[in-house]
Write an enzyme that holds these catalytic residues in place. Structure first.
Site, PDB file in Angstrom:
ATOM      1  N   VAL A   1      45.008  31.012  50.341  1.00 44.34           N
ATOM      2  CA  VAL A   1      44.613  31.917  51.417  1.00 44.34           C
ATOM      3  C   VAL A   1      44.723  33.338  50.890  1.00 44.34           C
ATOM      4  CG1 VAL A   1      45.071  32.711  53.763  1.00 44.34           C
ATOM      5  CG2 VAL A   1      45.439  30.303  53.159  1.00 44.34           C
ATOM      6  N   CYS A   2      43.605  34.050  50.856  1.00 46.80           N
ATOM      7  CA  CYS A   2      43.562  35.400  50.308  1.00 46.80           C
ATOM      8  C   CYS A   2      43.649  36.417  51.443  1.00 46.80           C
ATOM      9  CB  CYS A   2      42.259  35.567  49.527  1.00 46.80           C
ATOM     10  SG  CYS A   2      42.285  36.948  48.385  1.00 46.80           S
ATOM     11  N   LEU A   3      44.787  37.108  51.527  1.00 46.94           N
ATOM     12  CA  LEU A   3      45.016  38.048  52.630  1.00 46.94           C
ATOM     13  C   LEU A   3      46.046  39.089  52.204  1.00 46.94           C
ATOM     14  CD1 LEU A   3      44.147  38.352  55.686  1.00 46.94           C
ATOM     15  CD2 LEU A   3      46.269  37.155  56.239  1.00 46.94           C
TER      16      LEU A   3
END
Length: 329
Positions: A162-164
């Protein structure tokens, strides 16, 4: 110990279901007998499903091997996790997010987010496994997305990454990064829902964000959303066939109740309505490739709905209808 989420009946009517009476439209002194509307077992299950609860076993959790159940964590760690639990318990979770925390392994948590209306993710279920590292909250939690091998968003990899910014997996604005004294799990889950699972995920890619509002950018975004919707349908099937632990009945009940709406939307897209809309007869007609892919894969989705016991489903066209647009103007 938390309530078990798998002890509800399936495929039967509950005698304790809510009963309502429809008022008679006849002003006669002899009104019609009241009509009983009995909620299905699935409706009752969803109505009583706790948005936050604790469970004992998380054997299928992505991070189950990351920690040690017997390890003594610091007071700061325990206090922070308990604060996160307390926020959830105080009913601050939106209706579209549910969470299960492991009572014996406090470092494990699982969340499900329901795709919002007006997005290519509508009606879908998206699961995330969460792990609180030993140095939490000095560092953000670790989050793994249940991808089923599908890439449905620039920020959600097929590997589950998850890219955040809030997770420290993307170098964004410093104000959007994890703040140990302020950031919470609730903030993180709402951010995933609002910032990742949004209406136009194509523009989540930094290189494409600047093209938002331009003819070419919007055209690419439209095609991307079409592909996302197909992947979202595949995610539905993956979830129905292999629901995560402690959400098995939730998954079945959710899709049982939404099956007709999902099929109605899909048939609208097959007829040419724009993705994220079920409005027919619009001048903005979707591509024949997209419409054909929806028609083909919805047969698999419907097969899964039938296995759940869903009846009286609409037919799916064998081929999308040909739409003739008026070019005389």
């Amino acid at each position: 110990m938390g309530m078990s989420t798998t002890d509800q009946p399936w495929g039967c009517l509950n005698s304790s279901s809510n009963i309502t009476s429809k008022p008679s439209r006849n002003s006669s002194s002899h009104p019609r007998a009241p009509v009983e509307v009995v909620s299905s077992a699935q409706v009752n299950f969803l109505r009583h499903f706790k948005r936050f609860d604790t469970v004992e076993d998380f054997s299928d959790h992505h991070y189950v091997s990351k920690g040690n159940a017997s390890k003594q964590h610091s007071k700061t760690w325990v206090k922070k996790v308990q604060v996160d639990w307390k926020i959830f318990l105080e009913n601050n979770l939106p209706e579209t997010i549910s969470v299960r925390a492991c009572e014996s392994r406090m470092y494990l948590m699982r969340a499900v987010i329901i795709g919002a209306e007006g997005t290519p993710y509508h009606d879908g279920l998206f699961f995330f496994d969460i792990h609180f590292p030993d140095n939490y909250p000095s560092v953000p939690p670790m989050v793994h997305y249940h991808s089923g091998g599908l890439r449905i968003n620039p920020n959600l990899y097929s590997s589950g990454k998850v890219c955040l910014s809030l997770l420290g997996t993307w170098n964004g604005n410093p104000r959007e990064q994890w703040l140990p004294q302020e950031s919470t799990m609730l903030q993180l889950l709402v951010s995933i829902q609002a910032l990742i699972l949004n209406q136009k995920p194509y523009f989540n890619e930094p290189a494409y964000e600047r093209t938002k509002g331009t003819p070419s950018g919007e055209a690419y975004s439209k095609v991307y959303s079409e592909n996302v919707y197909i992947s979202s349908l595949r995610t539905m099937v993956y979830g129905m066939r292999k629901p995560p632990k402690h959400f098995e009945e939730f998954v079945r009940s959710h899709y049982f109740e939404r099956a007709h709406d999902i099929l109605k939307a899909a048939n609208g897209y097959i007829d040419g309505a724009p993705v994220c809309s079920i409005v027919k007869g619009t001048s903005q007609v979707e591509s024949m490739k997209f419409r054909t892919e929806v028609a083909v894969f919805m047969k698999t989705v419907v097969d899964e709905f039938v296995k759940l016991g869903v009846n009286e489903l609409e037919d799916i066209p064998e081929q999308p209808p040909v739409i003739h647009t008026d070019t005389s103007r």
